[in-house]
Write an enzyme that holds these catalytic residues in place. Structure first.
Site, PDB file in Angstrom:
ATOM      1  CE  LYS A  26      -2.815   0.810   3.583  1.00 53.20           C
ATOM      2  NZ  LYS A  26      -2.839   2.169   4.209  1.00 53.20           N
ATOM      3  CG  ASP A 318       1.450   0.809   9.526  1.00 52.39           C
ATOM      4  OD1 ASP A 318       0.910   1.640  10.279  1.00 52.39           O
ATOM      5  OD2 ASP A 318       1.906   1.105   8.403  1.00 52.39           O
TER       6      ASP A 318
END
Length: 435
Positions: A26, A318
């Site tokens: 991403k 993350d």
């Protein structure tokens, strides 16, 4: 297959096995679209992530006048150069993407036209002071909702380079300022106290843009041109982390994940899980463009607790929610310090994980910037995802070893980063159902 379920139900399942395909990274997809749009010529992006977040990046660049053609495998961007963007005819929309909001702000702040960018309800609550202040020092004129989105940018006629030392280790802030520096005359200098993911720098080098990197010091010259190139996006290690943990905690599991991005500033999750006793092996190492990749083989392992703090947190920020699940599944006490940044993600991830783990029977304790987890057994229950994709996917993995089913509410948000998560998990052997 896009996850179109409002809720997910996961039962205790058989082993996780086989070869698993993870979608494109991403972070790299966002940056490749943005930099490809500023290049002169045709940029082709292969294996890009088709998710809601990345679709918003495509939409924003199209609204700025960039010619982008989409297909299932490849994005084709016809760039007209760094100073070719058009004034948008309406406010720009970033959806739930903090990466898009912060990165594109560096570009919008330096343009000779006015613009506005906003996000969804969640994104409009996320702090932007960290980018507003340095951008204003570069001449930007920005109005905000008390340092929250929407952000309104006025035409910048006095843009200037920056000499910036980061107080908060943030790849988004760094990338925002790097992108802003492209539009200023002269050299900008950005110093990091703690190194953060460097996909922006690597892509700038790949596009043959004049940038110099000396340890934690970045020197970039503005008003130069990009050379359009073809980009292949590796699989996202942050998404792979869910299946890595699934295989480690589910007895008899054995999986192979191919062509995963192994950027040294992103592999902290592997390092921590190996330190916990995880049977993880990397083979077939290679380079795609400027990014290292490899295949990851993972087998069930008896994990031991861990203590994480300081600069190690940045490399796994993350992946912390799914790492919390791994710690909850092992015997002993795990401790995480210096994780206050988790409170400013798509949700307050310290609170979301603590509440969810407690409902499943796991003992936890938190402070403003820490979380302690006492490993035990998941007993099952109903979990709120807080409209956060990583919270939803993390508790889905917990369901694989839960004594009773786990129901996760509000899971459409998974589409922001990993639309095929449900189908991949199901094909890997999980008893997972949509409702």
């Amino acid at each position: 297959m896009i996850n179109d379920a409002r809720n997910l139900i996961i039962n205790n399942s058989e082993k996780i096995f086989g070869e698993i395909t993870i979608p494109g990274d991403k972070s790299i997809t966002h940056r490749a679209i943005i930099l490809g749009s500023l290049s002169k010529g045709v940029t082709k992006i292969k294996d890009y992530l088709i998710s809601e977040d990345c679709k918003h990046t495509i939409g924003v660049m199209k609204a700025l006048g960039v010619d982008i053609k989409e297909s299932k495998e490849t994005l084709v961007i016809k760039g007209k150069g760094i100073n070719s963007l058009d004034k948008p005819t309406a406010p720009l929309y970033a959806g739930n993407s903090g990466t898009l909001m912060r990165l594109i702000s560096g570009i919008l702040a330096m343009q000779p036209f006015d613009s506005i960018i906003a996000g969804d309800e969640s994104l409009n609550k996320r702090p932007m002071k960290r980018i507003i202040e340095p951008l204003e020092s570069m001449g930007a004129i920005i109005k905000s909702n008390n340092n929250l989105p929407p952000l309104c940018f006025s035409s910048n006629k006095s843009k200037q380079p920056i000499n910036f030392s980061s107080k908060i280790p943030s790849a988004q802030v760094k990338s925002c300022l790097l992108l802003a520096s492209l539009f200023t005359k002269g050299k900008s200098i950005i110093n990091e106290n703690i190194s953060t993911r460097d996909h922006t720098e690597k892509l700038l080098e790949y596009f043959e843009y004049p940038i110099e990197i000396d340890n934690k010091k970045i020197i970039i010259e503005g008003e130069k041109e990009f050379k359009a190139k073809e980009i292949s996006v590796p699989s996202d290690i942050s998404s792979a982390a869910f299946f890595i943990v699934a295989a480690l905690i589910k007895k008899d599991s054995d999986i192979l994940i191919k062509n995963v991005g192994l950027n040294s500033l992103r592999t902290g999750i592997l390092e921590v899980l190996i330190e916990m006793g995880g049977d993880i092996k990397i083979t077939n190492r290679n380079i795609i463009g400027t990014e290292p990749i490899g295949d990851i083989q993972v087998k069930y392992s008896k994990l031991k607790p861990i203590k994480v703090s300081g600069s190690n947190v940045v490399k796994i920020i993350d992946e912390l929610p799914i790492l919390f699940i791994a710690c909850a599944a092992c015997s002993g006490v795990s401790e995480f310090f210096d994780i206050a940044e988790l409170r400013y993600k798509e949700s307050d991830r310290i609170k979301a994980m603590e509440v969810g783990l407690s409902k499943l029977g796991i003992e936890t304790k938190s402070t403003a910037d820490s979380l302690t987890i006492v490993g035990g057994k998941f007993r099952g229950g109903i979990i709120d995802s807080y409209n956060d994709h990583r919270i939803a996917m993390s508790f889905a993995i917990a369901g694989l070893i839960s004594e009773k089913p786990i129901t996760i509410m509000n899971t459409i948000n998974i589409n922001t980063s990993y639309p095929s998560f449900y189908s991949t998990l199901k094909e890997s052997g999980a008893q997972i159902f949509q409702s």
